[in-house]
Design a protein around this motif. Structure first.
Motif, PDB file in Angstrom:
ATOM      1  N   LEU A 169     -48.483 -35.355  22.189  1.00  0.00           N
ATOM      2  CA  LEU A 169     -47.066 -35.727  21.994  1.00  0.00           C
ATOM      3  C   LEU A 169     -46.135 -34.708  22.628  1.00  0.00           C
ATOM      4  N   MET A 170     -46.422 -33.431  22.380  1.00  0.00           N
ATOM      5  CA  MET A 170     -45.568 -32.369  22.928  1.00  0.00           C
ATOM      6  C   MET A 170     -45.656 -32.323  24.444  1.00  0.00           C
ATOM      7  N   THR A 171     -46.858 -32.643  24.974  1.00  0.00           N
ATOM      8  CA  THR A 171     -47.025 -32.659  26.426  1.00  0.00           C
ATOM      9  C   THR A 171     -46.257 -33.843  27.026  1.00  0.00           C
ATOM     10  N   ASP A 172     -46.409 -34.996  26.380  1.00  0.00           N
ATOM     11  CA  ASP A 172     -45.730 -36.199  26.885  1.00  0.00           C
ATOM     12  C   ASP A 172     -44.212 -36.046  26.821  1.00  0.00           C
ATOM     13  N   SER A 173     -43.746 -35.319  25.810  1.00  0.00           N
ATOM     14  CA  SER A 173     -42.291 -35.143  25.672  1.00  0.00           C
ATOM     15  C   SER A 173     -41.735 -34.197  26.734  1.00  0.00           C
ATOM     16  N   GLY A 174     -42.623 -33.471  27.400  1.00  0.00           N
ATOM     17  CA  GLY A 174     -42.171 -32.538  28.427  1.00  0.00           C
ATOM     18  C   GLY A 174     -41.962 -31.130  27.909  1.00  0.00           C
ATOM     19  N   ALA A 175     -42.172 -30.935  26.605  1.00  0.00           N
ATOM     20  CA  ALA A 175     -41.971 -29.602  26.033  1.00  0.00           C
ATOM     21  C   ALA A 175     -43.055 -28.630  26.468  1.00  0.00           C
ATOM     22  N   LEU A 176     -44.253 -29.164  26.730  1.00  0.00           N
ATOM     23  CA  LEU A 176     -45.370 -28.303  27.120  1.00  0.00           C
ATOM     24  C   LEU A 176     -45.981 -28.822  28.407  1.00  0.00           C
ATOM     25  N   GLY A 177     -46.474 -27.896  29.238  1.00  0.00           N
ATOM     26  CA  GLY A 177     -47.193 -28.296  30.439  1.00  0.00           C
ATOM     27  C   GLY A 177     -48.686 -28.388  30.131  1.00  0.00           C
ATOM     28  N   THR A 178     -49.186 -27.343  29.494  1.00  0.00           N
ATOM     29  CA  THR A 178     -50.612 -27.282  29.168  1.00  0.00           C
ATOM     30  C   THR A 178     -50.766 -26.776  27.740  1.00  0.00           C
ATOM     31  N   CYS A 179     -51.612 -27.422  26.978  1.00  0.00           N
ATOM     32  CA  CYS A 179     -51.869 -26.918  25.627  1.00  0.00           C
ATOM     33  C   CYS A 179     -53.333 -27.143  25.265  1.00  0.00           C
ATOM     34  N   VAL A 180     -53.739 -26.509  24.175  1.00  0.00           N
ATOM     35  CA  VAL A 180     -55.125 -26.634  23.729  1.00  0.00           C
ATOM     36  C   VAL A 180     -55.126 -27.177  22.303  1.00  0.00           C
ATOM     37  N   ALA A 181     -56.063 -28.078  22.020  1.00  0.00           N
ATOM     38  CA  ALA A 181     -56.273 -28.565  20.654  1.00  0.00           C
ATOM     39  C   ALA A 181     -57.667 -28.150  20.223  1.00  0.00           C
ATOM     40  N   THR A 182     -57.780 -27.534  19.058  1.00  0.00           N
ATOM     41  CA  THR A 182     -59.106 -27.077  18.632  1.00  0.00           C
ATOM     42  C   THR A 182     -59.247 -27.066  17.114  1.00  0.00           C
ATOM     43  N   THR A 183     -60.490 -27.186  16.656  1.00  0.00           N
ATOM     44  CA  THR A 183     -60.802 -27.033  15.228  1.00  0.00           C
ATOM     45  C   THR A 183     -62.188 -26.439  15.099  1.00  0.00           C
ATOM     46  N   SER A 184     -62.465 -25.922  13.910  1.00  0.00           N
ATOM     47  CA  SER A 184     -63.812 -25.416  13.658  1.00  0.00           C
ATOM     48  C   SER A 184     -64.159 -25.579  12.196  1.00  0.00           C
ATOM     49  N   SER A 185     -65.440 -25.562  11.912  1.00  0.00           N
ATOM     50  CA  SER A 185     -65.895 -25.440  10.535  1.00  0.00           C
ATOM     51  C   SER A 185     -67.239 -24.723  10.562  1.00  0.00           C
ATOM     52  N   HIS A 186     -67.582 -24.079   9.455  1.00  0.00           N
ATOM     53  CA  HIS A 186     -68.854 -23.362   9.367  1.00  0.00           C
ATOM     54  C   HIS A 186     -69.444 -23.678   7.999  1.00  0.00           C
ATOM     55  N   PHE A 187     -70.692 -24.119   7.989  1.00  0.00           N
ATOM     56  CA  PHE A 187     -71.331 -24.506   6.734  1.00  0.00           C
ATOM     57  C   PHE A 187     -71.220 -23.395   5.677  1.00  0.00           C
ATOM     58  N   CYS A 188     -71.511 -22.165   6.086  1.00  0.00           N
ATOM     59  CA  CYS A 188     -71.612 -21.090   5.096  1.00  0.00           C
ATOM     60  C   CYS A 188     -70.242 -20.674   4.569  1.00  0.00           C
ATOM     61  N   SER A 189     -69.215 -20.617   5.446  1.00  0.00           N
ATOM     62  CA  SER A 189     -67.887 -20.223   4.959  1.00  0.00           C
ATOM     63  C   SER A 189     -67.302 -21.332   4.084  1.00  0.00           C
ATOM     64  N   ALA A 190     -67.615 -22.600   4.390  1.00  0.00           N
ATOM     65  CA  ALA A 190     -67.117 -23.713   3.578  1.00  0.00           C
ATOM     66  C   ALA A 190     -67.824 -23.754   2.226  1.00  0.00           C
ATOM     67  N   GLU A 191     -69.140 -23.534   2.233  1.00  0.00           N
ATOM     68  CA  GLU A 191     -69.894 -23.557   0.969  1.00  0.00           C
ATOM     69  C   GLU A 191     -69.351 -22.524  -0.001  1.00  0.00           C
ATOM     70  N   ARG A 192     -69.139 -21.306   0.495  1.00  0.00           N
ATOM     71  CA  ARG A 192     -68.732 -20.244  -0.427  1.00  0.00           C
ATOM     72  C   ARG A 192     -67.302 -20.465  -0.911  1.00  0.00           C
ATOM     73  N   GLN A 193     -66.483 -21.153  -0.133  1.00  0.00           N
ATOM     74  CA  GLN A 193     -65.106 -21.406  -0.590  1.00  0.00           C
ATOM     75  C   GLN A 193     -65.021 -22.622  -1.518  1.00  0.00           C
ATOM     76  N   PHE A 194     -65.745 -23.684  -1.171  1.00  0.00           N
ATOM     77  CA  PHE A 194     -65.584 -24.939  -1.913  1.00  0.00           C
ATOM     78  C   PHE A 194     -66.673 -25.181  -2.950  1.00  0.00           C
ATOM     79  N   LEU A 250     -50.725 -34.052  18.177  1.00  0.00           N
ATOM     80  CA  LEU A 250     -49.516 -33.237  18.348  1.00  0.00           C
ATOM     81  C   LEU A 250     -49.455 -32.611  19.737  1.00  0.00           C
ATOM     82  N   GLY A 251     -50.613 -32.171  20.239  1.00  0.00           N
ATOM     83  CA  GLY A 251     -50.653 -31.574  21.574  1.00  0.00           C
ATOM     84  C   GLY A 251     -50.236 -32.581  22.641  1.00  0.00           C
TER      85      GLY A 251
END
Lengths: 337, 147
Positions: free
Chosen positions: A123-148, A120-121
């Motif tokens: 695509l939006m950059t290529d379309s000219g809508a954005l000049g600079t953007c950031v793409a990020t994700t995270s996961s944490h073993f302990c927060s995932a264990e307690r939720q799932f 998505l980042g």
């Protein structure tokens, strides 16, 4: 402007550039075979925070700020951030980014989120809508264990098909011009569900989605597996990787075994680190793409990598209600300068 | 021809390694057996200390629960349980661990909404169906006048 090629793939003629990338991980991932690749390894799994959710936010914020600083820009220069994680309502993301004052597009794609945010980042950059953007994700073993799953100190045995949620985060800064690896094309995947219900076997649930998206991408772009240095799935683990190759050979007559790698099999030493079928979690493929892959594309060691992020889109509620697991996979074509 | 869900289910089953049953049973037997022997040792010890039969019957599980709670608290119990499996789950140690571990885990959400609400999240079904089956058997005994 983005151009559709074939049925599902979108070409990005301006070739958006990844001008900075960073990956940070927890202690266990820092003891794995890719330790040298990461920008920072947290020795304390709590990251000095009072809750596991805050700890996850802390690693994501660390990855984002490091990527922005490596790109040689400031947070004020970022037009938008595409981010997501595994926690309910994506609180890993919202709490990590609330002080940064950057327009946020929050995403949920389970473990496919790194591919989705890059797609998505760019695509939006290529379309000219954005000049600079950031793409990020995270996961944490302990927060995932307690939720799932179960509380951390609960004494149970993990089945051999289970995957280990990585404590990790990756971030990439995408710009319409500059130096660095390019994003040339993306494919947004379709949900696939072949009836797998076992939430402890997510690799098997996600393999059909990866197979469809890889086949779609190769068909649309009229390329073969040999045209890529790596086709990286993230994260199917050992069982999912086997099934992916079987499905592609059987149904599509495509053999990717010579170029296939899986993030879940790269981040840990499967034989020594007691992670059953391998790693998983948005941060797993996120950290691998934003270190190992992008760094090698930047140096020219790798030329062309097809990154296919795979996500299992169930929740603990749907699993308890006996539903099968819908899965998705998005593809992003990364290439060197 | 495209793989059907049924075929895929077979492929997935074939690709997924089974749990190491014999290894799991072996360790469950050894460690579970050890816990039961500990119970016997405690029985001798409490009898020697002069407790009557009823007191001994109460003191043994209380001691095992206390030891489990302590081992859970210092983060050792789950490591033993990963090897022991049913060996630690079946004795009262499993029940103690299933109450203590969520109590610790959900401390972050506060004493009432966290620890209080979540404490029996794993043990709850055991209590519900344990109580329900006790009532059922009680009724059977009452109706058929077995005592």
């Amino acid at each position: 402007m983005p151009q559709r090629v074939g049925r599902y793939t979108i070409n990005l003629p301006s070739r958006p550039v990844i001008i900075g990338n960073a990956a940070v991980v927890g202690k266990k991932e820092g003891e794995g075979p890719l330790a040298e690749e990461f920008d920072h390894i947290f020795d304390d799994t709590t990251m000095g925070e009072a809750s596991w959710e805050k700890a996850e936010s802390a690693i994501q914020r660390e990855a984002v700020t490091r990527a922005i600083s490596k790109a040689g820009i400031g947070t004020a220069d970022v037009d938008m951030i595409f981010a997501g994680d595994l926690l309910n309502q994506c609180i890993g993301t919202t709490f990590s980014l609330r002080e940064l004052n950057i327009p946020l597009a929050g995403l949920y794609g389970a473990c496919s989120t790194m591919a989705l945010s890059l797609a998505l980042g760019s695509l939006m950059t290529d379309s000219g809508a954005l000049g600079t953007c950031v793409a990020t994700t995270s996961s944490h073993f302990c927060s995932a264990e307690r939720q799932f799953r179960y509380p951390l100190e609960y004494g149970g045995q993990r089945p051999p098909a289970a995957q280990w949620t990585a404590t990790a985060s990756g971030a990439a800064v995408i710009k319409n011009q500059g130096e660095g690896p390019h994003i040339d094309a993306v494919t947004i995947g379709r949900i696939q569900d072949m009836g797998i219900k076992d939430a402890n076997n997510m690799g098997a649930a996600m393999a059909p989605a990866a197979a469809e998206t890889i086949a779609d991408f190769l068909n649309d772009t009229n390329t073969k597996p040999e045209d890529y240095d790596i086709i990286l799935t993230g994260d199917l683990g050992a069982i999912g990787s086997t099934l992916l190759k079987q499905l592609l050979e059987k149904d599509k007559n495509i053999d990717i075994s010579a170029v296939h790698k899986d993030g879940g099999l790269m981040i840990y030493d499967i034989d020594k680190q007691d992670v059953n079928s391998g790693g998983s979690g948005c941060g797993c493929s996120g950290a691998i793409v934003c270190s190992y892959i992008l760094n090698r594309l930047r140096s020219g060691e790798l030329k062309k990598v097809l990154f296919v992020g795979t996500g299992a889109l169930m929740s603990s509620t749907s699993s308890k209600q006996g539903e099968s697991i819908p899965a998705i996979a998005h593809a992003v074509l990364l290439s060197c300068q | 021809m495209a793989t059907t869900n049924k075929e895929y289910s077979k492929m997935a089953k074939k690709a997924s390694p089974p749990s190491p049953k014999f290894k799991n049973m072996f360790f469950a037997f050894i460690i579970g057996g050890f816990i039961c022997c500990m119970g016997e040792v405690l029985r001798f010890a409490f009898e020697k200390a002069g407790l009557n039969e009823l007191e001994v019957k109460n003191a043994i599980p209380v001691t095992l629960i206390a030891i489990t709670a302590f081992l859970t608290g210092i983060g050792v119990f789950d490591k033993i349980a990963r090897v022991a499996g049913a060996g630690t789950i079946v004795p009262i140690t499993g029940f103690a661990n299933s109450v203590v571990s969520p109590a610790m885990e959900f401390k972050a959400e506060g004493k009432i909404m966290g620890t209080g609400v979540q404490m029996f999240t794993i043990a709850g079904p055991v209590i519900v169906y344990g109580t329900a089956s006790a009532v059922l058997y009680g009724l059977i005994i009452y109706i058929f006048k077995l005592y």
